[in-house]
Design a protein around this motif. Sequence first.
Motif, PDB file in Angstrom:
ATOM      1  N   GLN A 165      45.122  36.937  45.626  1.00 15.36           N
ATOM      2  CA  GLN A 165      44.213  35.817  45.850  1.00 15.36           C
ATOM      3  C   GLN A 165      44.826  34.499  45.380  1.00 15.36           C
ATOM      4  N   PHE A 166      45.493  34.534  44.229  1.00 19.32           N
ATOM      5  CA  PHE A 166      46.129  33.318  43.718  1.00 19.32           C
ATOM      6  C   PHE A 166      47.224  32.854  44.675  1.00 19.32           C
TER       7      PHE A 166
ATOM      8  N   VAL B 104      48.862  39.942  34.975  1.00 18.70           N
ATOM      9  CA  VAL B 104      47.814  40.339  35.919  1.00 18.70           C
ATOM     10  C   VAL B 104      48.175  39.968  37.356  1.00 18.70           C
TER      11      VAL B 104
ATOM     12  N   SER C  15      48.582  42.612  42.362  1.00 18.67           N
ATOM     13  CA  SER C  15      47.190  42.957  42.111  1.00 18.67           C
ATOM     14  C   SER C  15      46.299  42.145  43.050  1.00 18.67           C
ATOM     15  N   LYS C  16      45.028  42.468  43.069  1.00 16.26           N
ATOM     16  CA  LYS C  16      44.090  41.689  43.872  1.00 16.26           C
ATOM     17  C   LYS C  16      44.048  40.247  43.385  1.00 16.26           C
ATOM     18  N   THR C  17      44.080  40.080  42.066  1.00 16.11           N
ATOM     19  CA  THR C  17      44.111  38.730  41.488  1.00 16.11           C
ATOM     20  C   THR C  17      45.366  37.990  41.927  1.00 16.11           C
TER      21      THR C  17
ATOM     22  N   HIS D  97      38.371  34.021  47.016  1.00 20.31           N
ATOM     23  CA  HIS D  97      38.839  35.379  47.323  1.00 20.31           C
ATOM     24  C   HIS D  97      39.675  35.400  48.609  1.00 20.31           C
TER      25      HIS D  97
ATOM     26  N   GLU E  93      46.957  37.520  31.233  1.00 19.31           N
ATOM     27  CA  GLU E  93      45.670  37.559  30.534  1.00 19.31           C
ATOM     28  C   GLU E  93      45.750  38.633  29.452  1.00 19.31           C
TER      29      GLU E  93
ATOM     30  N   LEU F  66      41.502  32.079  44.114  1.00 18.79           N
ATOM     31  CA  LEU F  66      40.724  33.010  43.295  1.00 18.79           C
ATOM     32  C   LEU F  66      39.222  32.845  43.530  1.00 18.79           C
ATOM     33  N   ARG F  67      38.770  31.615  43.557  1.00 16.35           N
ATOM     34  CA  ARG F  67      37.325  31.420  43.656  1.00 16.35           C
ATOM     35  C   ARG F  67      36.796  31.697  45.063  1.00 16.35           C
TER      36      ARG F  67
ATOM     37  N   ASP G 231      45.768  49.276  42.048  1.00 18.49           N
ATOM     38  CA  ASP G 231      45.495  47.924  42.543  1.00 18.49           C
ATOM     39  C   ASP G 231      46.812  47.346  43.044  1.00 18.49           C
TER      40      ASP G 231
END
Length: 274
Positions: free
Chosen positions: A107-108, A89, A102-104, A199, A84, A196-197, A96
């Motif tokens: 989750q992915f 990311v 990362s948290k992103t 979490h 991004e 992601l959506r 993080d």
Amino acid sequence: MAHSSCSQTNTGSMAMVKHTWLHLPSLAQRPNLVWLSPSSRAALVQPTKQAFIWYLIFFFCLDTSRPDLDDFGSGSHVHLSLWENDQNVFMGSSKDNFHGMSKTGEQFLAGVYHHLPSILAFTAPHPNSYDRIQPDTWSGAYLCWGKENREAPLRTACPPGVPLDLVSNFEIKSFDGCANPHLGLAAIVAAGIDGLRRHLKLPEPIESNPSDHSSKLKRLPQNLQESVESLSADKVLHELIGDKLVTTAIAIRKAEINHFAKNPGALKDLIDRY
């Protein structure tokens, strides 16, 4: 070793391809270099048009996952990262960081982990695909993930130049040359979006051979029928990929299952024919 040089030019709507031959018969004399049926190996002895076709298919385009059950298979591992604004990311930072992600990123990857049994219907779409996805073959037979664990189906990677406490991308091992890359990647991305959506979170990584934890780990689908059943019940992938496309893919997979179940020699015939 066989070599070929190709030049391609486009004239209107027709593509013209020219080929140059170099030492093609040597491929036929090296049985361990690439798997060849006896008929195709014989064809390679003479530099003919037929031999060139065999050469292209078996040397460059050997899609079959495991043509020889006494040897390791052939996979098409996929590496992914998330970007991004020109920034990775997926990779963690000092503030993080979950096992380098990362948290992103977590989750992915958790979405991919959660939907992996269904994803296999796209990334391992042939009955022979599951002859490759076996324990202790670097193909990922158990549902797990690990940092630099080459036996896990999902491996987070720390290539040169990346700090040792971080990872820059992840690899999916349960992907082979029979897969449609567009559909396979679509399934992976859809699963990641769901992570992601919602979490989603990952379990702790497996840092050793998953076979040593087989009593605690879930086995990934062991045949195409099992992955199709998982996809059939996966409402999220139906929604994100499209119900018509998923339904069509399932119908094609079932037809493949029926064909190979009724014809035990179908895999050998397929290799010999093409």
